[in-house]
Structures are given as C-alpha cells and as structure tokens.
Design an enzyme around this catalytic site. Structure first.
Site, PDB file in Angstrom:
ATOM      1  N   GLN A  87       0.846  -1.201   0.000  1.00 57.67           N
ATOM      2  CA  GLN A  87       0.000   0.000   0.000  1.00 57.67           C
ATOM      3  C   GLN A  87       0.878   1.247   0.000  1.00 57.67           C
ATOM      4  OE1 GLN A  87      -2.682  -0.122   3.345  1.00 57.67           O
ATOM      5  NE2 GLN A  87      -3.807  -1.903   2.572  1.00 57.67           N
ATOM      6  N   MET A 141      -4.762  -8.194  -1.784  1.00 55.62           N
ATOM      7  CA  MET A 141      -4.268  -6.975  -1.143  1.00 55.62           C
ATOM      8  C   MET A 141      -5.192  -5.819  -1.512  1.00 55.62           C
ATOM      9  SD  MET A 141      -2.192  -5.214   0.694  1.00 55.62           S
ATOM     10  CE  MET A 141      -0.858  -6.312   1.155  1.00 55.62           C
ATOM     11  N   ASP A 142      -5.582  -5.053  -0.516  1.00 53.79           N
ATOM     12  CA  ASP A 142      -6.555  -3.981  -0.740  1.00 53.79           C
ATOM     13  C   ASP A 142      -5.873  -2.618  -0.593  1.00 53.79           C
ATOM     14  OD1 ASP A 142      -8.960  -2.716  -1.171  1.00 53.79           O
ATOM     15  OD2 ASP A 142     -10.054  -3.991   0.226  1.00 53.79           O
ATOM     16  N   GLY A 143      -6.503  -1.606  -1.139  1.00 48.17           N
ATOM     17  CA  GLY A 143      -6.082  -0.226  -0.874  1.00 48.17           C
ATOM     18  C   GLY A 143      -4.860   0.244  -1.644  1.00 48.17           C
ATOM     19  N   ALA A 192     -12.128  -4.745  -4.574  1.00 47.74           N
ATOM     20  CA  ALA A 192     -10.876  -4.810  -3.800  1.00 47.74           C
ATOM     21  C   ALA A 192      -9.879  -3.729  -4.169  1.00 47.74           C
ATOM     22  CB  ALA A 192     -10.199  -6.153  -3.952  1.00 47.74           C
TER      23      ALA A 192
END
Ligand SMILES: *[C@@H]1O[C@H](CO)[C@@H](O)[C@H](O)[C@H]1NC(C)=O
Ligand SMILES: *[C@@H]1O[C@H](CO)[C@@H](O)[C@H](O)[C@H]1NC(C)=O
Ligand SMILES: *[C@@H]1O[C@H](CO)[C@@H](O)[C@H](O)[C@H]1NC(C)=O
Ligand SMILES: *[C@@H]1O[C@H](CO)[C@@H](O)[C@H](O)[C@H]1NC(C)=O
Ligand SMILES: *[C@@H]1O[C@H](CO)[C@@H](O)[C@H](O)[C@H]1NC(C)=O
Length: 486
Positions: A38, A219-221, A419
């Site tokens: 991120q 994986m987010d963001g 996502a």
C-alpha cells in the site's frame, strides 16, 4: 468479577483522562498498519508542507478521510440521537476533544491510544437542526432509498440499515480491541444516554501475512489516489485535487454551505463475502495456462490466474497488466512499481470518479469446516466480509458512480470496485466480483481467459452480498465546534 470491573474502570479512567485528552504518553507503536504494497502515508512533516502549499488545514480534517485502509482494528458504532440538546452539549464538550485529526494520526508520537471520528447521516443532521443543503442528493435521500439503483436486494439488508434510526456513526480505531472498548465505554459515559446504539460492526485487519488483504485474499487499498496537498504521488498513482475528496476545496465545483468545507461524504457498506464459494468457483473454472499440465498444482495456479484476471491484480497486489501469467510478490511489495502502468479507458473521458477507500475486513477467518464443505456457515457469528468505506465530495460521481456505471453496466470496461478499485481492462461485462446483472440473473463477464478472449464464464451466484449501509457526512472539527454542537 468485581476486581476485573474495578481494574477495567481504572484503566478506562486513566486512558480516557490522561492519554486521550492530554496526549501525555507517546506511543511505542503505531495504531496503523503499513503493508509494503500500500502507498505509505506521508510523514507529518511532508504532509504539513504539502498542505501549506495547497492551503489545506490537516488539523481541521478528521483523520480517517485521507488515511485509507490502515487500521489494525476499527469499530463502527451506529447510533441514534435520543436527546438533541444534551447530545449537542456533549458533542462540543466531550466528543470533540477526542476527535482525531489527520495531523494527529500521521505521527506515532501524536497518535492517541484510540482514534475517534464521527459522521452524521442526513437524518442526524436534520435532528441536530442543521438543515443546510449539502449539495448531494444521494446523501440527502439516504442509501436505502437508492438501494435498487445500486443493484441491492434489500431483503439481504441488515434490518438496522433499512430502518430510520441511524443518525450517525462513531469510528473507533486502535491496535487492540481492548483499547477500542475502553474508548467506547469512555464515550458511553460521556454521552450519558443522549445517544443510543443501533448497530455495530467490529472490523480487524486479517492476521499474519494476510494483513492488508481482504477475505478473498487480495491486497486492498493499493490504488487509492494521492490527494494534492497531502501526499506525493508514486509512479502511476492517480493524483486528485483535494476537492474531489473534501467539500469546498479546490476541485469541488458544487455550492456548499461554508461550514461544510473540509468535510467529506462517507459511503458505508457492509459487504458480506462468500469465501469458500468464491474459492470453489475459481477452482471449477481454473484457466488453462500455456505451460500447464493436468497436475493439482496446475489447477491451483489456473484458479489463481482466474482470480487475478477477475480482480485486475494478483492476491499479492501485483497488477496483471505488468505480470499477466504469474504472481510477482516482489513487484507487488514495491509501491514504486505496483501502480506503474497505464489504464486506458476510452469510454470515460475525464477521470474524476475517485474515492479514498478506508474500509476494513470484518468477521473471522474461514473455518476448516467451511473450507471442506465449500460453503459459508449459516452461523451469523461467522459472517465475514468488508466493512466498506469510501470518502468523496460527491457520492454520485464517487462511490455510486463506480457501483452503478462500472460494476453493474455490461457495456463499460469494468472496475473492480470491490478490492483494488482498478480498471480491469481484461474484463468486459458486469464486474465479476460485485456486479449485479439486472434482474439478479447470472453474470457473463468475458475476456477473462488470456488464451481465449471471447470465452464467456458464467457466474450463477453472488460472491459478495450487500448487507446494506448508509451515507454519512464526516464534518471538519471546526464544523463540529461551530455548527453541529451549537
Ligand atoms: C485549522 O483547524 C483547526 C481545527 O479546527 C483550527 O483550530 C485552526 O485555527 C485552523 N488553522 C487555520 C490556519 O485556519
Ligand atoms: C445524565 O442524564 C440525566 C438524565 O438523563 C441527568 O439527570 C444527569 O444530570 C446527567 N448527568 C450528567 C453528568 O450530565
Ligand atoms: C504454479 O505456480 C508456481 C508459482 O508461480 C510455479 O512455481 C509452479 O511451477 C506452477 N505449477 C505448474 C504446474 O504450472
Ligand atoms: C504511460 O503513458 C505515458 C504517456 O503515453 C508514457 O509516457 C508512459 O511511459 C506510460 N507508462 C507506462 C508504465 O507504460
Ligand atoms: C469442493 O470443491 C472442490 C472443487 O470443485 C471439489 O473438488 C470438492 O469435491 C468439493 N467438496 C465437496 C465436499 O463438495
């Protein structure tokens, strides 16, 4: 029993009075997570100088808005105002001093033990006697009345979101649930019955190496935009004017009451995820890779490939545009590279439809029983999903646009709003993850198979079920002080 109560009470008094209001004790570790994939937050110093250049007051902006998906644990406490006069006075005297600004959240040394933010629905503002038009019709009519245009079936909604009781939401974030609960009891004492709890969702980052990933494993963001006046863009990262996220700032062309400046609309959604069903779908439709054999690991790899094509990124966060056939965790963990590719989107013209994603997973990990059966448990305590939060200055061109026109519209290239909030150039048709075809029939996204772009994969079930939500306005600290609390 008695002793536990006494020591809890003592702890809560200590924490509430000394740490939270006076900030005497610097923390040893951050209340925020920082997964390498991120974009990292700017240092307090860098943010301050960017803000000074852009004329932003980060001390006036609630901390959650620009921070994104970086909480260890977060409680969403939806409340109803029971006594307007008492609440207004407590809001100014007791709650405002606990509200965590962006400035405070950026540096570990100024972080409180538990960060507190607050936001109000239109119903809540009206209850407080604040009747100015904020210039956003989605906000003023509320999410329930627009549920069908979002593609929701309100029979799946949590009853509290369909009702008329939610005036606001408190967001309490910390590194431990104990800290959150301590702060909650401090606030309960402070408000002295002037608000009552309607509903709550306890969110938490997933454990271990899954930290930062949502429940499907992605994986987010990663693709949150850089906001001018706050952070410096990474290679390939979109940059938005502050007014795309914050009302009344440069880039916001809507007329707003002056007190609304530096606030943001918070679109909340409880998105249930059917993880074992999703995993079975991927296995059953595993793509055949060019080099494949019929081995078990090849099927596993083909299912990972299908998931990546559906999401636009591999589970690690590596974009399929840069690594089409195999995951590349090293690339994924490099923010200098993991957004550095060009989205082309001929259909859409100017790209102003940006949001800051700031949600968190909720619910436990998938159990072995569920994995073996390929079915989510019906036990309500095992429900899992995403407590989805999007911030923007216009719900209609932010969250609702992304949901209605990209996720549900078979004619647009899709964005995996779920996502990664990426364009998924590979996929046309309804978004395979959250799209809802009209009439709730099967979805037929094409373009998922790199070997055969014309191949259509039929999806007969929803892997993400909207359990409803609400739209809120997250006001500036000065608006709380001078407009809402008076
Ligand atoms: C920034 O916001 C804070 C909190 O509302 C306020 O106390 C301060 O005066 C503001 N600073 C400026 C320069 O406006
Ligand atoms: C709490 O509320 C009750 C009535 O609702 C009131 O009598 C009492 O004075 C309040 N206490 C404080 C500390 O404000
Ligand atoms: C599956 O993927 C892994 C990691 O990319 C690779 O090492 C392995 O050779 C692949 N297996 C098959 C059968 O393609
Ligand atoms: C993206 O497009 C721009 C303009 O066409 C080009 O200069 C840049 O090299 C491209 N970046 C990548 C990663 O392809
Ligand atoms: C679960 O799904 C997988 C993939 O389709 C299948 O191999 C397995 O037999 C299923 N298990 C059960 C209990 O149906």
């Amino acid at each position: 029993m008695k002793l536990t109560h006494v020591s809890l009470l003592a702890a809560s008094i200590l924490q509430g009075v000394h740490a939270a209001s006076l900030d005497l004790k610097p923390r040893k570790s951050s209340i925020l997570i920082n997964p390498p994939a991120q974009p990292a937050l700017p240092s307090a110093q860098d943010a301050a100088s960017a803000a000074a250049t852009a004329g932003l007051n980060l001390t006036n902006i609630q901390g959650d808005i620009l921070i994104g998906m970086k909480k260890h644990t977060e409680l969403f406490l939806f409340f109803k105002i029971q006594n307007v006069k008492a609440f207004k006075s407590q809001l100014g005297a007791k709650i405002l001093p606990l509200i965590t600004s962006t400035t405070k959240l950026l540096s570990v040394s100024t972080q409180p033990t538990t960060a507190v933010n607050i936001a109000f629905s239109q119903r809540g503002l009206t209850a407080l006697g604040v009747t100015d038009n904020l210039g956003d019709s989605d906000f003023s009519s509320g999410q329930f009345s627009g549920a069908s245009s979002l593609g929701d079936q309100t029979s799946n909604w949590v009853p509290q979101f369909s009702g008329t009781d939610i005036d606001g939401v408190l967001l309490l974030a910390s590194d431990t649930i104990d800290n959150v609960n301590t702060m909650l009891s401090n606030i309960e004492t402070a408000v002295n019955g002037s608000v009552s709890e309607v509903y709550r969702i306890q969110g938490a980052a997933r454990p271990g190496s899954e930290q930062g990933h949502e429940h499907f494993g992605f994986m987010d963001g990663i693709s949150n935009p850089a906001v001018d006046g706050f952070s410096t863009p990474l290679p390939g990262q979109a940059v938005v004017a502050p007014g795309i996220i914050l009302l009344g700032e440069q880039g916001d062309s809507t007329t707003r009451p002056s007190w609304a400046k530096d606030g943001s609309f918070l679109a909340f959604r409880q998105l249930k995820q059917r993880v074992p069903e999703f995993n079975k779908f991927l296995l059953d439709n595993a793509l055949v890779e060019p080099t494949s054999s019929s081995s078990v690991s090849s099927i596993q790899n083909g299912s990972e490939l299908l998931g990546a094509r559906m999401m636009g990124r591999w589970k690690s966060g590596a974009p399929v545009d840069l690594t089409p056939l195999v995951d590349d965790p090293v690339l994924a963990a490099d923010p200098q590279r993991n957004n550095n590719f060009n989205f082309t989107h001929p259909d859409l013209g100017t790209f102003v439809n940006h949001i800051i994603r700031a949600g968190i997973p909720y619910g436990p990990e998938v159990t072995n029983t569920e994995t073996t059966a390929n079915v989510s448990s019906t036990d309500a305590t095992l429900e899992r999903g995403l407590a989805f939060v999007a911030y923007q200055s216009s719900i209609g061109s932010g969250f609702a646009f992304l949901q209605q026109f990209w996720a549900n519209n078979a004619f647009f290239h899709t964005v995996s709003l779920f996502a990664t909030c990426n364009y998924n150039e590979n996929s046309v048709g309804e978004d395979p993850i959250i799209g809802v075809a009209s009439g709730d029939g099967p979805r037929h996204p094409g373009g998922l198979d790199p070997q055969d772009p014309t191949k259509v994969i039929t999806i007969n079930e929803d892997f993400v079920v909207s359990r409803g939500g609400e739209y809120f306005f997250s006001p500036s600290l000065s608006a709380i002080q001078n407009t809402l609390a008076v």
